[in-house]
Scaffold this active site. Structure first.
Site, PDB file in Angstrom:
ATOM      1  N   ARG A  51     -48.160  70.443  40.080  1.00 28.49           N
ATOM      2  CA  ARG A  51     -47.591  69.340  40.669  1.00 28.49           C
ATOM      3  C   ARG A  51     -47.633  68.892  42.280  1.00 28.49           C
ATOM      4  O   ARG A  51     -48.018  67.876  42.523  1.00 28.49           O
ATOM      5  CB  ARG A  51     -46.119  69.472  40.396  1.00 28.49           C
ATOM      6  CG  ARG A  51     -45.744  68.921  38.893  1.00 28.49           C
ATOM      7  CD  ARG A  51     -44.485  69.650  38.321  1.00 28.49           C
ATOM      8  NE  ARG A  51     -44.933  71.018  38.327  1.00 28.49           N
ATOM      9  CZ  ARG A  51     -45.618  71.729  37.404  1.00 28.49           C
ATOM     10  NH1 ARG A  51     -46.062  70.913  36.499  1.00 28.49           N
ATOM     11  NH2 ARG A  51     -45.874  72.995  37.426  1.00 28.49           N
ATOM     12  N   THR A  52     -47.560  70.123  42.961  1.00 25.57           N
ATOM     13  CA  THR A  52     -47.498  69.711  44.474  1.00 25.57           C
ATOM     14  C   THR A  52     -48.716  69.295  45.043  1.00 25.57           C
ATOM     15  O   THR A  52     -48.788  68.174  45.813  1.00 25.57           O
ATOM     16  CB  THR A  52     -46.928  70.880  45.399  1.00 25.57           C
ATOM     17  OG1 THR A  52     -45.709  71.411  44.853  1.00 25.57           O
ATOM     18  CG2 THR A  52     -46.761  70.755  46.822  1.00 25.57           C
ATOM     19  N   LYS A  80     -64.049  85.063  52.398  1.00 22.96           N
ATOM     20  CA  LYS A  80     -65.098  85.667  53.558  1.00 22.96           C
ATOM     21  C   LYS A  80     -64.382  86.212  54.855  1.00 22.96           C
ATOM     22  O   LYS A  80     -65.061  86.944  55.669  1.00 22.96           O
ATOM     23  CB  LYS A  80     -66.207  84.743  54.282  1.00 22.96           C
ATOM     24  CG  LYS A  80     -66.947  83.875  53.171  1.00 22.96           C
ATOM     25  CD  LYS A  80     -68.002  83.095  53.678  1.00 22.96           C
ATOM     26  CE  LYS A  80     -68.865  82.018  52.959  1.00 22.96           C
ATOM     27  NZ  LYS A  80     -69.615  80.989  53.343  1.00 22.96           N
ATOM     28  N   ARG A 101     -50.432  75.082  51.165  1.00 25.00           N
ATOM     29  CA  ARG A 101     -49.472  75.921  50.568  1.00 25.00           C
ATOM     30  C   ARG A 101     -50.259  77.413  50.741  1.00 25.00           C
ATOM     31  O   ARG A 101     -51.384  77.675  50.436  1.00 25.00           O
ATOM     32  CB  ARG A 101     -49.399  75.850  49.065  1.00 25.00           C
ATOM     33  CG  ARG A 101     -48.944  76.977  48.289  1.00 25.00           C
ATOM     34  CD  ARG A 101     -48.483  76.330  46.967  1.00 25.00           C
ATOM     35  NE  ARG A 101     -47.417  75.605  46.955  1.00 25.00           N
ATOM     36  CZ  ARG A 101     -47.041  75.359  45.656  1.00 25.00           C
ATOM     37  NH1 ARG A 101     -47.203  75.538  44.672  1.00 25.00           N
ATOM     38  NH2 ARG A 101     -45.701  74.234  46.106  1.00 25.00           N
ATOM     39  N   HIS A 129     -39.877  74.981  51.250  1.00 27.76           N
ATOM     40  CA  HIS A 129     -40.759  74.167  50.253  1.00 27.76           C
ATOM     41  C   HIS A 129     -40.311  72.541  50.744  1.00 27.76           C
ATOM     42  O   HIS A 129     -39.588  71.995  49.922  1.00 27.76           O
ATOM     43  CB  HIS A 129     -40.926  74.170  49.012  1.00 27.76           C
ATOM     44  CG  HIS A 129     -41.708  73.419  48.188  1.00 27.76           C
ATOM     45  ND1 HIS A 129     -42.627  72.496  48.882  1.00 27.76           N
ATOM     46  CD2 HIS A 129     -42.251  73.933  46.848  1.00 27.76           C
ATOM     47  CE1 HIS A 129     -43.555  72.092  47.762  1.00 27.76           C
ATOM     48  NE2 HIS A 129     -43.297  72.813  46.725  1.00 27.76           N
TER      49      HIS A 129
END
Length: 305
Positions: A51-52, A80, A101, A129
């Site tokens: 969703r986000t 890496k 995120r 959030h």
């Protein structure tokens, strides 16, 4: 240059401005469909999201902009060994704003110290959030017509639930708010939320374990899932995951105008039978989220809207 790392980064006046713009965009999306032409958002998602991430990308596309980024750390130079600092320095050469995120608390804050473009925290561990909070506030305002003078129930995983922590911070600044914090003892809201946020604001709050006994007093119920990914011990997760299940029987105890929010994804904490109840707002909440992010992006990159 502004970043959004914590919901408290925005004043109440700035929040209201963004929410008002989001409502205008919701009512007349065609008016804003070309305002970000030539602009790009980079979505840097170091842990899974549906969703986000898609909400951010849809928001930028609906503003007429473009999207770059990655949906997994394994798909980037992070695999890496590249640091967060170097990643944002690099990506900031290509984009006008970055939504990040990260599983580690504080990573977006660190990124903001090195990024040449605005950073939006799209969730950092169990911490914050803020754009989910914008989504929640817009949903409440649209569905209830106000953001103050209500009793807010938060139910489920209040210990690891970053959406809960962010929402408490944001709503603590509105008048007449009282919280009913419903959770097992093991998943109570962290003490710093009580001591640093709720008590200084002079707000009423209760910490309880029964959902049924408290349904009737709530103007809003915010359900959350017990998050498997936050547990180190699988046995603890299995023991707690079904602590609260909202079903038709419990809904009969609620006010006729109570609203139900959920940041999603849900597992089984809300019965599908509740979905058709007009008080269930969680899928409308997803739609509101896109417009909240459209408004936020517009303000952070200085669009003329």
């Amino acid at each position: 240059m502004r970043h959004l790392i914590d919901p408290m980064d925005l004043s109440v006046e700035e929040l209201d401005d963004i929410l008002t713009l989001a409502e205008k965009m919701y009512e007349n999306p065609e008016k804003y469909m070309d305002v970000a032409r030539g602009k790009k958002i980079a979505t840097l998602f170091y842990e899974p999201s549906t969703r986000t991430r898609l909400s951010f990308e849809s928001a930028m596309l609906d503003l007429g902009g473009n999207v770059i980024g990655f949906s997994s750390a394994n798909d980037s130079s992070v695999s890496k060994g590249e640091s967060v600092e170097d990643t944002v320095r690099t990506v900031g050469c290509f984009a006008d704003v970055i939504a990040m995120r990260h599983p580690n608390e504080g990573a977006p804050k660190l990124a903001s110290m090195y990024s040449p473009v605005p950073i939006i925290n799209a969730g950092d561990g169990g911490h914050n959030h803020p754009t989910q909070t914008l989504t929640d506030l817009l949903t409440i305002r649209k569905e209830k017509g106000r953001l103050g003078n209500m009793t807010v129930g938060l139910c489920g995983d209040l210990k690891f639930g970053r959406t809960v922590h962010s929402l408490i911070k944001a709503m603590s600044r509105y008048e007449g708010i009282s919280f009913v914090l419903i959770s097992p003892e093991e998943l109570k809201v962290p003490e710093y939320i009580i001591s640093d946020v709720i008590k200084p604001a002079g707000l009423k709050y209760e910490e309880v374990t029964s959902l049924e006994d408290n349904m009737g007093k709530l103007d809003m119920l915010y359900m959350t899932r017990v998050q498997r990914e936050r547990f180190f011990n699988e046995a603890d997760y299995v023991r707690l995951k079904d602590s609260y299940i909202l079903d038709d029987k419990k809904m009969k105890l609620a006010k006729e105008d109570m609203i139900i929010l959920h940041p999603l994804p849900r597992v089984n904490e809300i019965s599908p039978a509740v979905d058709d109840d007009p008080r269930a707002c969680y899928f409308r909440q997803v739609k509101y989220g896109k417009f909240a992010r459209m408004a936020l992006i517009s303000r952070l990159i200085g669009l003329d809207v």
